[in-house]
Design a protein around this motif. Structure first.
Motif, mmCIF file in Angstrom:
data_model
loop_
_atom_site.group_PDB
_atom_site.id
_atom_site.type_symbol
_atom_site.label_atom_id
_atom_site.label_comp_id
_atom_site.label_asym_id
_atom_site.label_seq_id
_atom_site.Cartn_x
_atom_site.Cartn_y
_atom_site.Cartn_z
ATOM 1 N N ALA A 15 -8.958 2.516 7.751
ATOM 2 C CA ALA A 15 -8.014 2.724 9.104
ATOM 3 C C ALA A 15 -7.574 3.969 9.494
ATOM 4 N N SER A 16 -7.603 4.806 8.353
ATOM 5 C CA SER A 16 -7.004 6.014 8.551
ATOM 6 C C SER A 16 -7.792 7.186 9.382
ATOM 7 N N HIS A 17 -6.976 7.936 10.004
ATOM 8 C CA HIS A 17 -7.632 9.025 10.733
ATOM 9 C C HIS A 17 -8.511 8.450 11.770
ATOM 10 N N ARG A 18 -8.038 7.582 12.750
ATOM 11 C CA ARG A 18 -9.176 7.147 13.858
ATOM 12 C C ARG A 18 -10.227 6.400 13.179
ATOM 13 N N LYS A 19 -10.025 5.680 12.094
ATOM 14 C CA LYS A 19 -11.008 4.907 11.378
ATOM 15 C C LYS A 19 -12.289 6.069 11.029
ATOM 16 N N GLU A 20 -11.938 7.091 10.675
ATOM 17 C CA GLU A 20 -12.972 8.086 10.187
ATOM 18 C C GLU A 20 -12.671 8.454 8.757
ATOM 19 N N HIS A 58 -15.912 8.185 6.696
ATOM 20 C CA HIS A 58 -16.982 9.245 6.831
ATOM 21 C C HIS A 58 -16.499 10.419 6.372
ATOM 22 N N VAL A 59 -15.244 10.994 6.493
ATOM 23 C CA VAL A 59 -14.855 11.954 5.748
ATOM 24 C C VAL A 59 -15.138 11.975 4.223
ATOM 25 N N TYR A 60 -14.879 11.054 3.537
ATOM 26 C CA TYR A 60 -15.124 10.799 2.011
ATOM 27 C C TYR A 60 -16.524 10.771 2.033
ATOM 28 N N ARG A 61 -17.263 9.942 2.643
ATOM 29 C CA ARG A 61 -18.780 10.271 2.162
ATOM 30 C C ARG A 61 -19.499 11.538 2.587
ATOM 31 N N LYS A 108 -20.208 14.501 -6.807
ATOM 32 C CA LYS A 108 -21.591 14.133 -7.317
ATOM 33 C C LYS A 108 -22.077 15.568 -7.855
ATOM 34 N N LEU A 109 -22.011 16.780 -7.016
ATOM 35 C CA LEU A 109 -22.326 17.943 -7.705
ATOM 36 C C LEU A 109 -21.682 18.474 -8.913
ATOM 37 N N ALA A 110 -20.228 17.918 -9.210
ATOM 38 C CA ALA A 110 -19.321 18.428 -10.341
ATOM 39 C C ALA A 110 -19.656 17.188 -11.340
ATOM 40 N N ASP A 111 -20.737 16.167 -11.249
ATOM 41 C CA ASP A 111 -21.043 15.413 -12.275
ATOM 42 C C ASP A 111 -19.851 14.329 -12.578
ATOM 43 N N ILE A 112 -19.104 14.147 -11.539
ATOM 44 C CA ILE A 112 -17.955 13.114 -11.688
ATOM 45 C C ILE A 112 -18.320 11.618 -11.189
ATOM 46 N N LYS A 113 -18.099 10.776 -12.026
ATOM 47 C CA LYS A 113 -18.612 9.294 -11.543
ATOM 48 C C LYS A 113 -17.207 8.746 -10.928
ATOM 49 N N THR A 114 -17.565 8.026 -9.956
ATOM 50 C CA THR A 114 -16.657 7.527 -8.922
ATOM 51 C C THR A 114 -16.919 5.920 -8.946
ATOM 52 N N ASP A 115 -15.797 5.301 -8.762
ATOM 53 C CA ASP A 115 -15.925 3.956 -8.704
ATOM 54 C C ASP A 115 -15.133 3.565 -7.261
ATOM 55 N N VAL A 116 -15.664 3.272 -6.245
ATOM 56 C CA VAL A 116 -15.043 3.418 -4.843
ATOM 57 C C VAL A 116 -14.667 2.096 -4.324
ATOM 58 N N THR A 117 -13.584 1.948 -3.871
ATOM 59 C CA THR A 117 -12.969 0.618 -3.242
ATOM 60 C C THR A 117 -12.546 0.745 -1.858
ATOM 61 N N ILE A 118 -13.128 0.297 -0.826
ATOM 62 C CA ILE A 118 -12.618 0.186 0.578
ATOM 63 C C ILE A 118 -11.476 -0.588 0.747
ATOM 64 N N HIS A 152 -6.726 19.675 4.280
ATOM 65 C CA HIS A 152 -8.149 19.946 4.351
ATOM 66 C C HIS A 152 -8.971 18.966 3.159
ATOM 67 N N PRO A 153 -9.730 18.173 3.628
ATOM 68 C CA PRO A 153 -10.268 17.081 2.664
ATOM 69 C C PRO A 153 -11.054 18.018 1.583
ATOM 70 N N VAL A 154 -11.815 18.962 1.641
ATOM 71 C CA VAL A 154 -12.635 19.586 0.741
ATOM 72 C C VAL A 154 -11.747 20.372 -0.381
ATOM 73 N N THR A 155 -10.624 20.967 0.351
ATOM 74 C CA THR A 155 -9.659 21.880 -0.475
ATOM 75 C C THR A 155 -9.133 20.627 -1.592
ATOM 76 N N ALA A 156 -8.407 19.280 -1.019
ATOM 77 C CA ALA A 156 -8.067 18.353 -1.987
ATOM 78 C C ALA A 156 -9.203 17.967 -2.986
ATOM 79 N N ALA A 157 -10.396 17.931 -2.589
ATOM 80 C CA ALA A 157 -11.617 17.412 -3.589
ATOM 81 C C ALA A 157 -11.668 18.594 -4.440
ATOM 82 N N MET A 158 -11.587 19.830 -4.275
ATOM 83 C CA MET A 158 -11.832 21.072 -5.177
ATOM 84 C C MET A 158 -10.747 20.936 -6.148
#
Length: 445
Positions: free
Chosen positions: A93-98, A101-104, A112-122, A178-184
């Protein structure tokens, strides 16, 4: 070799987060291909923003590439602070329900590029993430959160990827929304210890958080929550204007334990290490509760600076992420025009606290008790009668009082106790003193 002047370049290994074999493939080809060399994926900084940068190392020898590839992978695996497995919660529901998509589209490819395994819950409802955490085994992950009211320092770091409207936590540890900065920051294993507040009422722990506002800040959020059918930006500006139009003081009693600045105090650089083993009872024993009461337009209690686009120095610029203290900002009764001047100074970097009706304290605990026996009422209600003077306190008969806790509405039945717990959790990020790029997005005042 060439006759032109060659330029020598280098990259710090600590800035590299992935290495891949580079091949030329035809359209539709999934495997194989002509070997071209290796590609290094690096974390590059521009101001507060982090982004992915690639460096291509050309070599057509399969033997050479294999040796370099394995050696670089071994070196990268030696960075112990970098997570290998993450538990991810996405609020759809965050950010106009986007947010999904921001995460994906922006975050998941980097993990994935950094070879980090993720377990995602929506998440599907309020409290869903907490329910999942209670059932899952956190030993399987290198990043998430875990905290109980003892309180015990969380064993795992927490990463906050901004995709909503209230992102002061992400701003404060990233310096930018900035989502990419947070991910980095997560990928690179940048870790920052952060002070945390506990919120209790009537002897019962309500929640943990970082900042709280009562009065104007609480009523503004309550109004916004009652108009969620509006687009987010319009809803926030409507609530702000409406709260200003119905500006009324709160009659309450505020008690606090001051934290005196002394050698080893919150501004002493030596405190950062020693505060980690400091119990709240040890610090509280050295102070005496002080009490003030009267009419207040707004009361803020913040354990972090709370940077945001409208307050580039932060809503509480006199505190920091990990100094073991909270900023108590009490805004007394004043005219609407004077209060608006106070708010505007947050954005133009002037001293927003240089008003006679504004008092600030460095504290370790705060207890706020509303002196009226009533709660709050929707300012937008047609049944809400107009008060005759600005000195009439804002009350109602519903029996609860609205607090803004980290951008979420918390209705408290009466007294609220707030205590700081030094460096209780670790966030992926860095200690940011001030935003470099700070466009003010809200122009309604």
């Amino acid at each position: 070799e060439s006759d032109t002047r060659r330029r020598e370049e280098h990259v710090e290994l600590r800035d590299v987060f992935a290495v891949k074999v580079k091949r030329r493939r035809s359209v539709g080809q999934q495997t194989g291909g002509t070997l071209l060399g290796l590609t290094l994926f690096c974390c590059a900084r521009k101001g507060s923003k982090l982004k992915e940068q690639t460096i291509h190392l050309n070599n057509l020898s399969a033997d050479h590439c294999e040796v370099w590839f394995q050696h670089l992978k071994d070196l990268l695996s030696g960075f112990a602070d970098r997570p290998k497995s993450l538990k991810v919660f996405v609020n759809p529901a965050s950010h106009r329900k986007e947010a999904y998509h921001v995460y994906r589209d922006e975050v998941a490819p980097l993990f994935k590029l950094a070879d980090i395994k993720t377990d995602v819950t929506i998440t599907e409802r309020k409290g869903h993430a907490l329910a999942v955490l209670k059932e899952c085994t956190l030993d399987e992950y290198d990043g998430d959160a875990d905290s109980i009211f003892t309180p015990v320092r969380a064993a795992l770091p927490l990463g906050v990827i901004p995709a909503g409207s209230a992102d002061i936590i992400a701003y404060s540890v990233h310096g930018i929304r900035h989502p990419v900065t947070a991910a980095m920051h997560i990928i690179m294993g940048h870790r920052q210890a952060v002070d945390t507040c506990s919120f209790s009422s009537l002897g019962r722990l309500l929640r943990f958080g970082f900042c709280a506002m009562y009065g104007f800040g609480g009523r503004t959020l309550a109004l916004a929550e009652r108009h969620r059918w509006m687009p987010p930006s319009q809803r926030r500006e409507f609530a702000l204007i409406r709260a200003l139009a119905n500006l009324k003081p709160e009659d309450c009693e505020v008690s606090f334990l001051p934290l005196n600045v002394a050698p080893g105090g919150p501004q002493d650089p030596r405190r950062s290490e020693s505060v980690r083993n400091l119990g709240e009872q040890d610090t509280e024993a050295d102070s005496t509760w002080q009490t003030t009461q009267g009419l207040f337009l707004n009361i803020s209690v913040m354990a972090i600076p709370c940077l945001c686009s409208m307050a580039p120095r932060g809503l509480a610029p006199n505190t920091s992420l990990d100094n073991g203290s909270m900023a108590l900002i009490a805004v007394g009764n004043a005219s609407r025009s004077e209060f608006v001047k106070h708010l505007k100074r947050y954005s133009n970097l002037n001293n927003q606290f240089s008003f006679s009706f504004v008092e600030t304290y460095t504290v370790q605990a705060v207890r706020l008790r509303p002196r009226s026996q009533a709660g709050w009422v929707d300012d937008n209600s047609e049944d809400n009668v107009e008060f005759e003077t600005k000195k009439t306190p804002f009350i109602s008969s519903e029996g609860t009082y609205p607090w803004n806790i980290d951008g979420e509405l918390l209705e408290v039945p009466g007294e609220l106790l707030i205590r700081v717990h030094p460096q209780l959790i670790t966030l992926f990020g860095v200690n940011v003193e001030e935003l470099e790029d700070c466009p003010v997005k809200c122009s309604c005042i």
